[in-house]
Design a protein around this motif. Structure first.
Motif, short mmCIF file in Angstrom:
data_model
loop_
_atom_site.label_atom_id
_atom_site.label_comp_id
_atom_site.label_asym_id
_atom_site.label_seq_id
_atom_site.Cartn_x
_atom_site.Cartn_y
_atom_site.Cartn_z
N GLN A 53 0.69 -1.19 -0.12
CA GLN A 53 -0.14 0.20 -0.10
C GLN A 53 1.03 1.08 0.18
O GLN A 53 2.20 1.17 0.51
CB GLN A 53 -0.88 0.11 1.21
N PRO A 54 0.28 2.36 -0.63
CA PRO A 54 1.37 3.58 -0.45
C PRO A 54 1.79 3.93 0.78
O PRO A 54 0.92 3.85 2.00
CB PRO A 54 0.34 4.94 -0.90
N SER A 210 5.65 11.74 -1.26
CA SER A 210 4.93 11.98 -2.64
C SER A 210 5.58 11.60 -3.84
O SER A 210 5.26 11.49 -4.82
CB SER A 210 4.54 13.53 -2.61
N TRP A 212 7.15 8.82 -4.41
CA TRP A 212 7.33 7.38 -4.61
C TRP A 212 5.61 7.15 -4.80
O TRP A 212 4.88 6.88 -3.98
CB TRP A 212 7.73 6.58 -3.36
N GLN A 213 5.25 7.22 -6.20
CA GLN A 213 3.97 6.80 -6.48
C GLN A 213 4.01 5.86 -7.85
O GLN A 213 3.67 6.03 -8.97
CB GLN A 213 3.16 8.24 -7.06
N GLN A 218 5.24 -0.85 -3.99
CA GLN A 218 5.26 0.10 -2.92
C GLN A 218 5.62 -0.19 -1.89
O GLN A 218 6.00 1.32 -1.11
CB GLN A 218 3.38 0.08 -2.99
N PHE A 223 11.34 6.85 -1.24
CA PHE A 223 11.04 8.17 -1.13
C PHE A 223 12.15 8.92 -1.67
O PHE A 223 13.44 8.48 -1.60
CB PHE A 223 10.41 8.43 0.28
#
Length: 400
Positions: A53-54, A210, A212-213, A218, A223
């Motif tokens: 998950q994010p 932000s 790392w999308q 995931q 980052f």
């Protein structure tokens, strides 16, 4: 959990190997990291969806690795490890990485960085530094390597007493917020590229999640990390400027991430077979044909790992040959993984790609992880090397 692919095509009894400490009795022998990783893989697999998950990170999984002795395994025997980075143990290293990747590619990615960092520390560190960092690893600190950067890359501002103030950021800082001893590279005032180890539990860093999308992976928490205003001293510097890019270690290390990727392909194979059995589709001749193709691909990858290990054990191998062989390994395993994913998609169809089936996550993670830098240049370098060699094909990589 499906049966391990390793039981289908055993390359060697690696899972039964022990690494004896030269100063220890037989009763104190160190259990093989291969066996520990193989035993842990099903547990990692079962837990993988929870950290996918994010902003997620497999914290609990790394506690399991610590308990299994895998975080110290890359250390030399005299430092309390299993000497996993010794060239003679390369196949065991690759199998260890493969099993962890089979369980969870995100864990495998971060663990590979941890092993790489410990290898660099032992190669370039002064004796007192190595002792200190080994003690950190034994205490449970997680290491890694942060080298990638964008325009605001890291540079070192000299201060009094041999100290430096850091400026700038690293991107793709896998394990950001979790690594407490990342090995980082930065630019000196004279342009030199210097390695150092930053104790992030003691120094300020600013993490930007932000950045790392991703499509997949995931849970690696890769980052952007701003190191501005952190300070390091002489004892934090590792080696000499330029050591990080010394060959063949720099490019030759590609065999490690290729092993993790192959573990991901094995997981896809195992889950495809489980799915077909569960849905009663094992009598279909086309499914059998696809599984046969996948079995050929996976075993080809295992043979590439064996070849990489055999090459690493050759003391007479020169740097160019080692880099070229590593580039062939990463290229071959990338193709193996991509073909395995395609065949698996056709086997399981749209139904198999629905959650909670694991294929969706496996597909995202493996596809993303395969995007390693400069794949075309790696293959071209292997071609450059073989074009320069006078030897016939049968003896390009070994003397006969």
């Amino acid at each position: 959990m499906p049966a391990e692919l390793l039981s289908l095509f055993p390359l060697q009894p690696a899972a039964e190997t022990v690494f004896p400490d030269e100063t220890a009795t037989a009763e104190e022998a160190i259990v093989s990291p291969v066996a520990a990783a193989a035993a842990l893989a099903p547990r990692l697999f079962g837990q993988a969806a929870s950290s996918d998950q994010p902003g997620g990170f497999p914290k609990e999984e790394f506690q399991w690795l610590r308990a299994a002795g895998l975080l110290t395994a890359p250390l030399a025997h005299k430092l309390g490890g299993a000497d996993l980075m010794r060239p003679a143990y390369t196949l065991d290293l690759l199998h260890t990485l493969k099993h962890i990747g089979r369980g969870n590619l995100a864990v495998g990615r971060v663990y590979e960085g941890h092993a790489n960092a410990l290898q660099l520390l032992q190669r370039y560190g002064r004796p007192a530094q190595v002792q200190q960092w080994a003690a950190n690893a034994r205490a449970g600190h997680l290491f890694g390597v942060w080298n990638t950067e964008a325009q605001d890359g890291v540079w070192l501002e000299p201060l009094a007493g041999g100290r430096y103030r850091l400026h700038g950021s690293k991107t793709f800082g896998s394990g950001a917020g979790q690594l407490t001893r990342p090995l980082i590279t930065g630019k000196l005032p004279d342009g030199g590229w210097q390695m150092f180890v930053l104790p992030t539990d003691q120094q300020p860093t600013a993490i930007d999640p932000s950045f790392w999308q991703p499509l997949g992976m995931q849970a690696t928490a890769s980052f952007r990390v701003d190191l501005t205003n952190a300070e390091i001293g002489p004892d934090d510097l590792l080696g000499q400027p330029g050591d990080y890019y010394q060959q063949p270690a720099f490019s030759g290390g590609a065999i490690r991430f290729a092993a993790v990727q192959l573990g991901g392909a094995e997981a896809v194979f195992d889950e495809t077979r489980r799915f077909l059995r569960a849905t009663g589709r094992t009598d279909d001749p086309y499914q059998r044909m696809r599984l046969g193709e996948m079995a050929v691909l996976i075993e080809s990858g295992n043979l590439w790992l064996r070849g990489a290990a055999d090459h690493a054990a050759r003391p007479e191998a020169d740097a160019d040959a080692t880099v070229a062989y590593a580039n062939m390994v990463r290229t071959a395993i990338e193709e193996i993984c991509l073909k395995t994913l395609l065949l698996a998609e056709r086997c399981v169809g749209a139904r198999g790609l629905l959650r909670p089936e694991p294929f969706e996550r496996l597909h995202r993670d493996l596809t993303h992880y395969l995007r390693q830098p400069a794949p075309d240049a790696a293959l071209a370098d292997a071609g450059r090397f073989v074009l320069q060699q006078p030897s016939p094909a049968y003896s390009l990589w070994k003397d006969e």
